[in-house]
Design an enzyme around this catalytic site. Structure first.
Site, PDB file in Angstrom:
ATOM      1  N   SER A 217     -11.485  -2.663 -33.013  1.00  9.58           N
ATOM      2  CA  SER A 217     -11.202  -3.189 -34.357  1.00  9.58           C
ATOM      3  C   SER A 217     -10.165  -4.285 -34.215  1.00  9.58           C
ATOM      4  CB  SER A 217     -10.752  -2.071 -35.294  1.00  9.58           C
ATOM      5  OG  SER A 217      -9.484  -1.592 -34.933  1.00  9.58           O
ATOM      6  N   GLY A 219      -8.531  -6.206 -36.637  1.00 12.35           N
ATOM      7  CA  GLY A 219      -7.883  -6.551 -37.900  1.00 12.35           C
ATOM      8  C   GLY A 219      -8.840  -7.311 -38.812  1.00 12.35           C
ATOM      9  N   GLY A 222     -12.517  -8.177 -37.985  1.00 12.15           N
ATOM     10  CA  GLY A 222     -13.618  -7.217 -38.013  1.00 12.15           C
ATOM     11  C   GLY A 222     -13.789  -6.443 -36.724  1.00 12.15           C
ATOM     12  N   GLY A 248      -8.200   1.492 -39.822  1.00  9.70           N
ATOM     13  CA  GLY A 248      -8.811   1.933 -38.564  1.00  9.70           C
ATOM     14  C   GLY A 248      -9.462   3.307 -38.721  1.00  9.70           C
ATOM     15  N   ASP A 249      -8.860   4.168 -39.521  1.00  8.22           N
ATOM     16  CA  ASP A 249      -9.428   5.504 -39.748  1.00  8.22           C
ATOM     17  C   ASP A 249     -10.744   5.393 -40.517  1.00  8.22           C
ATOM     18  OD1 ASP A 249      -7.056   6.309 -38.561  1.00  8.22           O
ATOM     19  OD2 ASP A 249      -6.038   6.515 -40.485  1.00  8.22           O
TER      20      ASP A 249
HETATM   21  P1  ATP Z   1      -4.862   1.947 -38.366  1.00 13.30           P
HETATM   22  O1  ATP Z   1      -3.545   1.468 -38.867  1.00 13.30           O
HETATM   23  O2  ATP Z   1      -5.646   2.662 -39.407  1.00 13.30           O
HETATM   24  O3  ATP Z   1      -4.778   2.687 -37.067  1.00 13.30           O
HETATM   25  P2  ATP Z   1      -6.035  -0.118 -36.725  1.00 13.30           P
HETATM   26  O4  ATP Z   1      -4.887  -0.936 -36.277  1.00 13.30           O
HETATM   27  O5  ATP Z   1      -6.599   0.884 -35.801  1.00 13.30           O
HETATM   28  O6  ATP Z   1      -5.696   0.592 -38.110  1.00 13.30           O
HETATM   29  P3  ATP Z   1      -7.292  -2.595 -37.568  1.00 13.30           P
HETATM   30  O7  ATP Z   1      -8.006  -3.299 -36.479  1.00 13.30           O
HETATM   31  O8  ATP Z   1      -5.972  -3.090 -37.993  1.00 13.30           O
HETATM   32  O9  ATP Z   1      -7.249  -1.045 -37.170  1.00 13.30           O
HETATM   33  O10 ATP Z   1      -8.226  -2.544 -38.865  1.00 13.30           O
HETATM   34  C1  ATP Z   1      -9.445  -1.817 -38.852  1.00 13.30           C
HETATM   35  C2  ATP Z   1     -10.541  -2.625 -39.505  1.00 13.30           C
HETATM   36  O11 ATP Z   1     -10.244  -2.822 -40.879  1.00 13.30           O
HETATM   37  C3  ATP Z   1     -10.789  -4.011 -38.959  1.00 13.30           C
HETATM   38  O12 ATP Z   1     -11.573  -3.985 -37.789  1.00 13.30           O
HETATM   39  C4  ATP Z   1     -11.523  -4.663 -40.128  1.00 13.30           C
HETATM   40  O13 ATP Z   1     -12.899  -4.279 -40.130  1.00 13.30           O
HETATM   41  C5  ATP Z   1     -10.817  -4.040 -41.318  1.00 13.30           C
HETATM   42  N1  ATP Z   1      -9.723  -4.903 -41.788  1.00 13.30           N
HETATM   43  C6  ATP Z   1      -8.435  -4.860 -41.418  1.00 13.30           C
HETATM   44  N2  ATP Z   1      -7.705  -5.802 -42.051  1.00 13.30           N
HETATM   45  C7  ATP Z   1      -8.574  -6.471 -42.855  1.00 13.30           C
HETATM   46  C8  ATP Z   1      -8.460  -7.552 -43.790  1.00 13.30           C
HETATM   47  N3  ATP Z   1      -7.289  -8.134 -44.036  1.00 13.30           N
HETATM   48  N4  ATP Z   1      -9.567  -7.953 -44.436  1.00 13.30           N
HETATM   49  C9  ATP Z   1     -10.756  -7.354 -44.209  1.00 13.30           C
HETATM   50  N5  ATP Z   1     -10.942  -6.348 -43.362  1.00 13.30           N
HETATM   51  C10 ATP Z   1      -9.867  -5.895 -42.693  1.00 13.30           C
HETATM   52 MG    MG Z   2      -5.777   2.783 -35.411  1.00 17.22          MG
END
Ligand code: ATP
Ligand code: MG
Ligand code: MG
Length: 309
Positions: A217, A219, A222, A248-249
């Site tokens: 993932s 951010g 995508g 992410g969850d």
């Molecule tokens: P977590 O804090 O839940 O552990 P993470 O850091 O594991 O999150 P991220 O990669 O930050 O996961 O975000 C997960 C997914 O959420 C991204 O891959 C994307 O699909 C979606 N996402 C995150 N931020 C945005 C945004 N600003 N706009 C659209 N989609 C987003």
């Molecule tokens: Mg995470």
């Protein structure tokens, strides 16, 4: 049923403030208390999608009792948490309305005894035969061995239950070596694991180390999937401003929902990208906006990448 494991459950407190500053007393405009910990968040999203979901992990003390009480009100969600002598941790997220960002404070969690870890392994072994998939999510509380996820992955594999791992650091490194079906690192976790910042190279490196498939993932950019049957990208059509906590969850929940419904990889990625963007869109951390989810799922496409597997 889908089983989620949260060894470090939490009561998540969210404070909303107009502007966050140091050395300042803040007026809190809104607060939310909710059951938390990564696998609990995954389970709540799955249950809201209508999937029968069971939560295991540890819970103890007044916060643990509060968490279990709050979960008991959720349709489709079953509590199989293992009681411990310690007290379930709290986390605090401060949402700054002016800056539009979130500052997070996480307690490490209570120390788990050897006997409590044994009790968890027993509960997990008895739940596995009834599970169509299992997700192992989040950090390890003090006292739990660093190879805990590797053990739980091996158990799931010998029971023939697909297993997904979402963690970081050494537990992720050891977990991957136990050959999980899927890992879901974010960009920083993937770079830390492999030493390369290029997500595609890193995802392939994680597969060589033992992960059958990797969904990274990235951010707002995508998702990137490297699987035995192909590689894809799925990106949100527009940048969503909001609270990314728990996004992410929601990726994990979307991937598991797709797996349980027999969807192919592109379809699973579309669900995961739409659910996670709809989670950023929702005001409460870890909730998703239902209308935004439906709209995004109709507009997002997964694009196949050349040179797969
Ligand atoms: P977590 O804090 O839940 O552990 P993470 O850091 O594991 O999150 P991220 O990669 O930050 O996961 O975000 C997960 C997914 O959420 C991204 O891959 C994307 O699909 C979606 N996402 C995150 N931020 C945005 C945004 N600003 N706009 C659209 N989609 C987003
Ligand atoms: Mg995470
Ligand atoms: Mg993130």
């Amino acid at each position: 049923m889908i089983l989620t494991v949260t060894l470090n459950t939490a009561v998540d407190l969210t404070y909303h403030v107009p502007t966050l500053r140091r050395h300042t007393t803040h007026r809190v405009t809104e607060t939310q208390d909710r059951p938390g910990g990564k696998g609990v968040n995954v389970a709540r999203v799955l249950a809201r999608l209508g999937h029968s979901t069971t939560v295991t992990g540890f819970a103890g003390g007044p916060t643990g009792a509060w968490l279990r009480e709050a979960l008991s009100g959720e349709p489709h969600l079953k509590d199989a948490l293992v009681p411990i002598g310690g007290t379930t941790r709290r986390t605090v997220a401060v949402v700054d309305a002016a800056g539009g960002d979130t500052t997070q404070f996480n307690e490490p969690g209570p120390t788990v005894t050897a006997a409590e870890w044994e009790a968890l392994k027993k509960a997990y072994a008895s739940l596995l035969p009834g599970a169509e998939a299992v997700a192992l999510c989040g950090s390890l509380p003090p006292g739990v061995p660093v190879g805990a996820y590797a053990h739980l992955i091996r158990e799931a594999r010998s029971a023939g239950v697909p297993v997904l791992l979402d963690t970081s650091g050494e537990p992720l490194r050891r977990g991957i070596a136990a050959r999980p079906d899927l890992v879901k690192p974010n960009a920083a976790e993937l770079a830390d694991l492999t030493g390369t910042r290029d997500p595609r190279h890193a995802a392939r490196a994680a597969r060589r180390r033992g992960a059958r498939a990797v969904v990274a993932s990235l951010g707002a950019e995508g998702l990137l999937a490297e699987t035995p049957v192909g590689a894809w990208r799925a990106a949100p059509p527009d940048l969503v401003r909001g609270n990314p906590t728990g996004a992410g969850d929601s990726v994990v929940a979307g991937l598991l929902a797709g797996l349980a419904e027999g969807a192919d990889w592109p379809d699973r990625l579309v669900r995961a990208a739409a659910l996670s963007a709809a989670t950023v869109h929702a005001s409460a951390a870890g909730e998703y906006d239902e209308a935004a989810y439906r709209d995004l799922a109709a507009r997002i496409t997964a694009t196949a990448l050349p040179g797969a597997a």
